[in-house]
Design an enzyme around this catalytic site. Structure first.
Site, short mmCIF file in Angstrom:
data_model
loop_
_atom_site.label_atom_id
_atom_site.label_comp_id
_atom_site.label_asym_id
_atom_site.label_seq_id
_atom_site.Cartn_x
_atom_site.Cartn_y
_atom_site.Cartn_z
N GLU A 133 -57.38 -5.56 1.51
CA GLU A 133 -56.70 -4.28 1.63
C GLU A 133 -57.58 -3.13 1.16
OE1 GLU A 133 -55.60 -5.94 -2.46
OE2 GLU A 133 -56.05 -6.67 -0.45
N ASN B 260 -46.83 -8.24 1.06
CA ASN B 260 -46.95 -9.54 1.73
C ASN B 260 -45.86 -10.51 1.26
OD1 ASN B 260 -49.03 -9.11 3.52
ND2 ASN B 260 -50.63 -9.65 2.05
N ASP C 24 -58.04 1.25 -2.02
CA ASP C 24 -57.26 0.08 -1.57
C ASP C 24 -55.77 0.41 -1.66
OD1 ASP C 24 -56.55 -0.11 -4.21
OD2 ASP C 24 -57.38 -2.11 -4.50
N ASP D 278 -50.03 -6.86 7.69
CA ASP D 278 -51.00 -6.45 8.71
C ASP D 278 -50.64 -5.08 9.28
OD1 ASP D 278 -52.28 -8.82 8.29
OD2 ASP D 278 -51.52 -9.80 10.10
#
Length: 486
Positions: free
Chosen positions: A405, A370, A362, A379
């Site tokens: 993620e 974010n 991840d 994104d």
């Protein structure tokens, strides 16, 4: 499976409706026309041409019988054998002249004195009593009821080519057996002769032996082999065909497709039966062609409609399947699709004894990306990492978005160490990549856990070990690869 079933049920019903409609109109038209034609010819008798066909075939097929008889009674041949076979080149030249003049496949002579087998190319061998390939000679020598025999055998001079041989006894001037001579005609040539007559007389022609086995037919009827005792329709009259009567026998039989007239006769020179079949339904062939044309047009329209329907249904089905199995953001397979794929990979690994590994990784501190730059930047990072993973792994490996993620890579035919090397390459690729975030000082890294599948563990245990390795990589400082113990 359910969309698949629904799709084909729809196509089946559509096919049935179209076929039923087209077939009903075509059959009704054909039956009406056929009945009108059959009513006009119901009192007529179709002429049988079996005698003419027999006469034509007799000229070509029985010609080798007469050639072998001439050779057996040739004084040169008998004098040469009785003289001790002193000059083999003479008989070889003689046999070659026979072969060239009459167009036979082979011409041969076997001497009783030396048992030498002469043919147009020289001396082939010596025949031996007890050898299967030479049984014909000793059978002919013991023959007392006829001067020759006809048999299908293997042409030794032509290396295993099936040939019909006319074997004729050679007697000296006192009637003593001194050898055998004859010629051969290939089955391919005879099949061509029969094909020519079938086209000329528009009949079905074939030969059957005394047991009813079809031994020879035209090339267009190669699929019809076996016995007339088992062929549909013919089996009802097979016993009356095999009557050893040299006079023509006129019979008839019917099948679901046609009514047939049969002319058969026994040919003692060959020991076979010549069977000629005439389809009395030929008068309705023009209407059959129209009927076939109607069916072809109907079939074409049906196929066109089904093709358009199938194309449309498949297009929407593929779109639905793609939506159901693909992650919309990255274009990777999603977790549900991976679960189905994993079962196949595990089965393949167990059957082939090949290693199977997984990399679970991840994005480190993704929440900060974010929070600092917004979800659009997040994104962008998720897509960028997915693209890097696809570029680093092998073509046979599968990269999926595990969730959020997290990603999972399934590596077939790959052990733990190899998977660790691929994971390290992926880690470096992400670390070195510029994701073009607003803040240039933000560095994106990943942590990776690697596990190799054990054939005695469940799928959940396999993923649990990969997940534990990922957890250890996180606790170990992130931006690192951790291998799960085997």
């Amino acid at each position: 499976m359910r969309p698949f079933s629904i799709k084909y049920r729809l196509l089946l019903w559509l096919t049935l409706i179209l076929v039923a409609g087209f077939l009903a109109t075509s059959v009704a038209s054909y039956v009406a026309s056929r009945d009108a034609i059959e009513q006009g010819i119901s009192e007529q008798t179709l002429p049988l041409t079996g005698d003419n066909i027999y006469s034509e075939i007799q000229k070509d097929i029985l010609r080798p019988v007469f050639i072998s008889s001439l050779m057996a009674h040739d004084t040169f041949v008998r004098d040469w054998i009785l003289g001790g076979e002193k000059n083999p080149e003479q008989i070889v030249r003689y046999l070659n002249e026979v072969k060239l003049k009459y167009g036979t496949v082979s011409s041969f002579l076997v001497s009783e004195r030396s048992h030498a087998y002469y043919y147009a190319g020289g001396t082939l061998k010596s025949v031996r009593d007890g050898e299967a390939r030479d049984a014909w000679y000793f059978r002919l020598r013991a023959l007392a009821t006829a001067d020759y025999e006809t048999n299908v055998d293997v042409d030794m001079a032509n290396r295993d080519s099936l040939t019909i041989f006319i074997n004729h006894r050679v007697l000296d001037f006192k009637g003593n057996f001194i050898g055998a001579t004859g010629v051969g005609l290939t089955l391919d040539k005879m099949s061509s002769i029969i094909d020519r007559y079938q086209w000329r007389f528009r009949r079905n022609i074939y030969f059957a032996d005394g047991d009813g086995t079809i031994v020879l037919g035209g090339k267009t009827r190669q699929s019809e082999r076996g016995s007339i005792r088992t062929l549909p329709g013919v089996r009802a009259i097979a016993g009356r065909i095999l009557n050893r009567d040299v006079r023509p026998t006129h019979l008839a039989y019917s099948t679901d497709a046609a009514s047939m007239l049969v002319n058969s006769r026994f040919i003692p020179e060959l020991g076979w039966y010549l069977v000629v079949e005439q389809n009395v339904s030929a008068e309705v062939k023009p209407m059959q062609r129209v009927f076939a044309l109607n069916l072809a047009v109907s079939f074409g329209v049906t196929l066109l409609v089904l093709a358009i329907t199938l194309l449309t249904v498949n297009r929407f089905q593929r779109r639905i399947e793609r939506i159901a199995s693909t992650d919309a953001l990255t274009g990777l397979l999603n977790r549900k699709a991976l679960e189905l794929l994993l079962r196949d990979r595990i089965l393949a690994s167990k059957r082939g004894g090949r290693p199977l590994a997984a990399i679970l990784f991840d994005i480190d501190l993704f929440k900060q990306v974010n929070d600092s730059h917004g979800h659009l930047s997040g994104d962008q990072v998720i897509r960028g990492v997915a693209d890097l993973a696809v570029g680093v792994v092998r073509d046979s490996d599968v990269v999926t978005r595990w969730g959020g993620e997290e990603y999972l890579v399934l590596l077939g035919d790959c052990n733990l160490e190899q998977a660790g090397q691929i994971a390290e390459a992926l880690r470096r690729a992400v670390e070195a990549h510029d994701f073009a975030l607003p803040a240039s000082n933000v560095r994106v890294t990943i942590s990776l856990g690697v596990a190799e599948y054990r054939h005695d563990e469940a799928e959940s245990a396999f993923f649990s070990r990969a997940d534990s390795a990922l957890y250890q990589a996180k606790n170990g400082g992130r931006n690192r690869v951790q291998l799960a113990p085997r």
